[in-house]
Design a protein around this motif. Structure first.
Motif, mmCIF file in Angstrom:
data_model
loop_
_atom_site.group_PDB
_atom_site.id
_atom_site.type_symbol
_atom_site.label_atom_id
_atom_site.label_comp_id
_atom_site.label_asym_id
_atom_site.label_seq_id
_atom_site.Cartn_x
_atom_site.Cartn_y
_atom_site.Cartn_z
ATOM 1 N N LEU A 78 -4.411 3.505 7.181
ATOM 2 C CA LEU A 78 -4.549 2.252 7.921
ATOM 3 C C LEU A 78 -5.838 1.591 7.455
ATOM 4 O O LEU A 78 -6.936 2.090 7.722
ATOM 5 C CB LEU A 78 -4.591 2.538 9.422
ATOM 6 N N ALA A 79 -5.698 0.488 6.719
ATOM 7 C CA ALA A 79 -6.857 -0.230 6.193
ATOM 8 C C ALA A 79 -7.078 -1.502 6.993
ATOM 9 O O ALA A 79 -6.189 -1.969 7.705
ATOM 10 C CB ALA A 79 -6.646 -0.560 4.714
ATOM 11 N N VAL A 83 0.106 2.590 2.525
ATOM 12 C CA VAL A 83 -1.053 1.943 3.133
ATOM 13 C C VAL A 83 -0.591 0.752 3.958
ATOM 14 O O VAL A 83 0.113 -0.132 3.444
ATOM 15 C CB VAL A 83 -2.073 1.474 2.072
ATOM 16 N N LEU A 84 -0.970 0.735 5.233
ATOM 17 C CA LEU A 84 -0.737 -0.407 6.113
ATOM 18 C C LEU A 84 -2.061 -1.128 6.317
ATOM 19 O O LEU A 84 -3.099 -0.487 6.485
ATOM 20 C CB LEU A 84 -0.185 0.046 7.470
ATOM 21 N N VAL A 85 -2.020 -2.437 6.301
ATOM 22 C CA VAL A 85 -3.234 -3.240 6.494
ATOM 23 C C VAL A 85 -3.164 -3.933 7.850
ATOM 24 O O VAL A 85 -2.156 -4.576 8.166
ATOM 25 C CB VAL A 85 -3.410 -4.285 5.376
ATOM 26 N N THR A 121 -0.268 -6.475 8.946
ATOM 27 C CA THR A 121 0.089 -7.657 8.165
ATOM 28 C C THR A 121 0.627 -7.363 6.776
ATOM 29 O O THR A 121 1.272 -8.206 6.170
ATOM 30 C CB THR A 121 -1.141 -8.577 8.020
ATOM 31 N N ARG A 122 0.328 -6.189 6.241
ATOM 32 C CA ARG A 122 0.826 -5.844 4.905
ATOM 33 C C ARG A 122 1.138 -4.362 4.836
ATOM 34 O O ARG A 122 0.551 -3.558 5.547
ATOM 35 C CB ARG A 122 -0.217 -6.169 3.820
ATOM 36 N N GLU A 123 2.071 -4.014 3.949
ATOM 37 C CA GLU A 123 2.368 -2.617 3.660
ATOM 38 C C GLU A 123 2.436 -2.436 2.157
ATOM 39 O O GLU A 123 3.049 -3.241 1.446
ATOM 40 C CB GLU A 123 3.696 -2.185 4.287
ATOM 41 N N PHE A 124 1.787 -1.368 1.675
ATOM 42 C CA PHE A 124 1.785 -1.043 0.253
ATOM 43 C C PHE A 124 2.270 0.390 0.069
ATOM 44 O O PHE A 124 2.109 1.231 0.956
ATOM 45 C CB PHE A 124 0.378 -1.146 -0.338
ATOM 46 N N GLY A 125 2.805 0.674 -1.116
ATOM 47 C CA GLY A 125 3.160 2.039 -1.461
ATOM 48 C C GLY A 125 1.925 2.810 -1.895
ATOM 49 O O GLY A 125 0.788 2.397 -1.651
ATOM 50 N N ALA A 126 2.120 3.942 -2.570
ATOM 51 C CA ALA A 126 0.997 4.770 -3.007
ATOM 52 C C ALA A 126 0.196 4.065 -4.097
ATOM 53 O O ALA A 126 0.747 3.326 -4.921
ATOM 54 C CB ALA A 126 1.516 6.112 -3.523
ATOM 55 N N VAL A 176 -5.363 -4.889 -1.576
ATOM 56 C CA VAL A 176 -5.574 -4.401 -0.213
ATOM 57 C C VAL A 176 -6.705 -5.169 0.465
ATOM 58 O O VAL A 176 -6.611 -5.560 1.640
ATOM 59 C CB VAL A 176 -5.870 -2.889 -0.210
ATOM 60 N N MET A 177 -7.799 -5.404 -0.268
ATOM 61 C CA MET A 177 -8.928 -6.128 0.313
ATOM 62 C C MET A 177 -8.565 -7.584 0.614
ATOM 63 O O MET A 177 -8.984 -8.144 1.629
ATOM 64 C CB MET A 177 -10.135 -6.071 -0.633
ATOM 65 N N GLU A 178 -7.763 -8.212 -0.247
ATOM 66 C CA GLU A 178 -7.308 -9.577 0.024
ATOM 67 C C GLU A 178 -6.493 -9.615 1.311
ATOM 68 O O GLU A 178 -6.642 -10.522 2.137
ATOM 69 C CB GLU A 178 -6.476 -10.097 -1.144
ATOM 70 N N ALA A 179 -5.640 -8.601 1.506
ATOM 71 C CA ALA A 179 -4.848 -8.531 2.730
ATOM 72 C C ALA A 179 -5.735 -8.329 3.947
ATOM 73 O O ALA A 179 -5.516 -8.924 5.014
ATOM 74 C CB ALA A 179 -3.824 -7.396 2.624
#
Length: 504
Positions: free
Chosen positions: A288-289, A470-472, A479-484, A491-494
């Motif tokens: 969780l970022a 990774v969930l942001v 607001t965003r979800e990423f894979g590995a 991620v930082m932009e999100a």
């Protein structure tokens, strides 16, 4: 800021022992006045202990402490503060029922005829935060602040006291990058004004950037004191551990098809969380970022029953559970390692054994409910050795463990239960390189054994290094979800809200 003379601190053959364990052994250090002096070492090396001796928080068993060539024997932080020495502890200890203003000026309030001049104190506070660039509501209760704001309160308290020497123990461990830059600017300004800063940190890049001189400790012994210009991160790590610690790489399974263990749907809390939905599978680590204040810790506390929710469902292994308290969460198979081990995680005055077994007392009690002390000690000893907690002494007072070993102790507690869901909020906050690596291996192993892991960390590299997804979060929403292994900049932009709301 006044122009008090720079204070020189000299420690001569300092020794400190806890329950037969040596924290410091014959350590001698000179801190030049008007400089930033870094203290580095592994958790348990004695760097925080040395800082606390300077600040009067603890008393040495052996040796002498001199300030400006005058021998001093502080019996309390108050005595040291009167002498111009302030301490900002790693484990924050401001008075929770006071307002921020009251805490900052506690003991140095402007008075007239014995009465506190509140209007004058508020003016001083507004001038203080304007000067240093911290945004902090002076009327807020300290006990209700997030960890980063408690840290800022302690920093402002030391600055307001106009201390000649300020001991800072892991001062940036809970600050954002912007707040860290503000603190660094403060430190440089304080040094230019003649203040002496003792800077204890496990962020070696910060020490190299800020300090004039650095002292390296290992296992309670002095390795060396040297000008920062002669050191690198590699040389400091070699001094701390005897050899550079190699970074570890964990293989990450792709497209997991294991059963969903944690299923959160429509979770919300007015003004805090908005329509949170997420799933974590068996053996999966979900990171969780997000920026400080995005709602990450609030989500962890809501799922684990530490904070109430206004609506939504939480299911574990396909069964909806009413999570209204930490006890409900534990009964559902959840384990929670909170952000602050002091405030929410450990009973520091109790033994290591008591802290390890309290979440599963049935495993060490007889049928009549009587605690079987020998069994408790045996189970605790086994876990302490497994997690390399030093020293592995079940009877030791938990407060006497180093920060990294206290952090490992919180994992030991939940390993007794074999959690289905493991929620980790800043699991490596305030720990050194070696303890961080050990905790990372532990997290990866628990996931490999089938636990569903939700990992929160302010260090984005830690999230990216461990997480399978990774969930942001931003402003209480995912607001965003990423894979590995997503790109760091994406991620930082999100996290900063660039590019709108999309789920990849």
């Amino acid at each position: 800021m006044s122009s008090a003379a720079a204070a020189r601190v000299r420690l001569v053959e300092i020794g400190k022992r806890y329950s037969g364990t040596t924290a410091l052994d014959n350590v001698s250090v000179v801190v030049a006045g008007g400089t930033v002096h870094g203290l580095v070492g592994a958790n348990g090396a004695g760097k925080s202990t040395l800082g606390k001796i300077i600040g009067g928080v603890i008393r040495p068993d052996d040796g002498q402490l001199f300030v400006d060539d005058r021998q001093v024997r502080y019996t309390s932080p108050r005595e040291a503060r009167i002498d111009g020495i302030a301490t900002i502890s790693q484990e924050l200890s401001p008075m929770p029922h006071m307002s921020v203003i009251e805490s900052v000026y506690f003991g140095i309030e402007p008075r007239r005829f014995g009465l506190v001049q509140w209007r004058q104190m508020r003016r001083q506070y507004e001038k203080l935060i304007s000067l240093w660039g911290f945004e902090l509501d002076g009327n807020a209760k300290v006990g209700m602040l997030r960890t980063a704001d408690k840290q800022k309160t302690e920093i402002l308290r030391a600055v307001a006291a106009d201390a000649r020497v300020i001991v800072m123990d892991e001062p940036t461990s809970s600050l954002t990058s912007v707040e860290t830059k503000t603190l660094h600017r403060m430190i440089r300004t304080l040094r230019e004004g003649g203040r002496t800063i003792v800077y204890v940190s496990h962020f070696l890049d910060e020490v190299l950037e800020l300090a004039d001189t650095v002292t390296v400790l290992r296992s309670g012994h002095l390795v060396r004191t040297a000008p920062v210009a002669e050191e690198t991160e590699e040389s400091l790590v070699a001094g701390m551990f005897g050899a550079a610690a190699a970074a570890e790489h964990f293989e990450k399974p792709r497209n997991l098809t294991t059963p969903v263990v944690l299923d959160v749907s429509g979770l919300h809390r007015k003004g805090v969380l908005r329509d949170i939905s997420l799933q974590i599978r068996s053996g999966e680590i979900v990171g969780l970022a997000g920026l400080v204040g995005s709602g990450r810790s609030e989500l962890a506390r809501a799922i684990s029953g530490a904070d109430p929710i206004d609506g939504g469902t939480i299911a574990v292994d396909g069964t909806a559970r009413a999570i209204r308290s930490p006890a409900d969460a534990m009964a559902a198979g959840m384990a929670f390692v909170p952000e602050s081990r002091k405030d929410d995680g450990l009973f520091l005055e109790l033994s290591v054994a008591a802290n390890t077994t309290f979440a599963d007392l049935r495993s060490v009690a007889s049928r009549l409910g009587i605690l079987r002390l020998a069994l408790e000690r045996a189970k605790t000893s086994s876990l302490l050795k497994l997690l390399s907690v030093e020293p592995p002494v079940p009877s030791m007072k938990t407060a006497n463990l180093s920060g990294g070993n206290q952090q490992k102790l919180m994992f030991a507690r939940w390993m007794l239960r074999g959690p289905r869901v493991l929620i980790l909020d800043e699991p490596t906050r305030g720990v050194d390189v070696a303890a961080r690596a050990a905790i990372h291996r532990l997290i990866n192993n628990l996931a490999a054994e089938g636990s569903a892991v939700l990992l929160i960390s302010s260090e984005i590299e830690e999230v990216l290094g461990l997480a399978h997804r990774v969930l942001v979060m931003r402003r209480g929403s995912i607001t965003r979800e990423f894979g590995a292994d997503p790109p760091l900049d994406a991620v930082m932009e999100a996290a900063f809200g660039l590019g709108g709301r999309t789920i990849e």
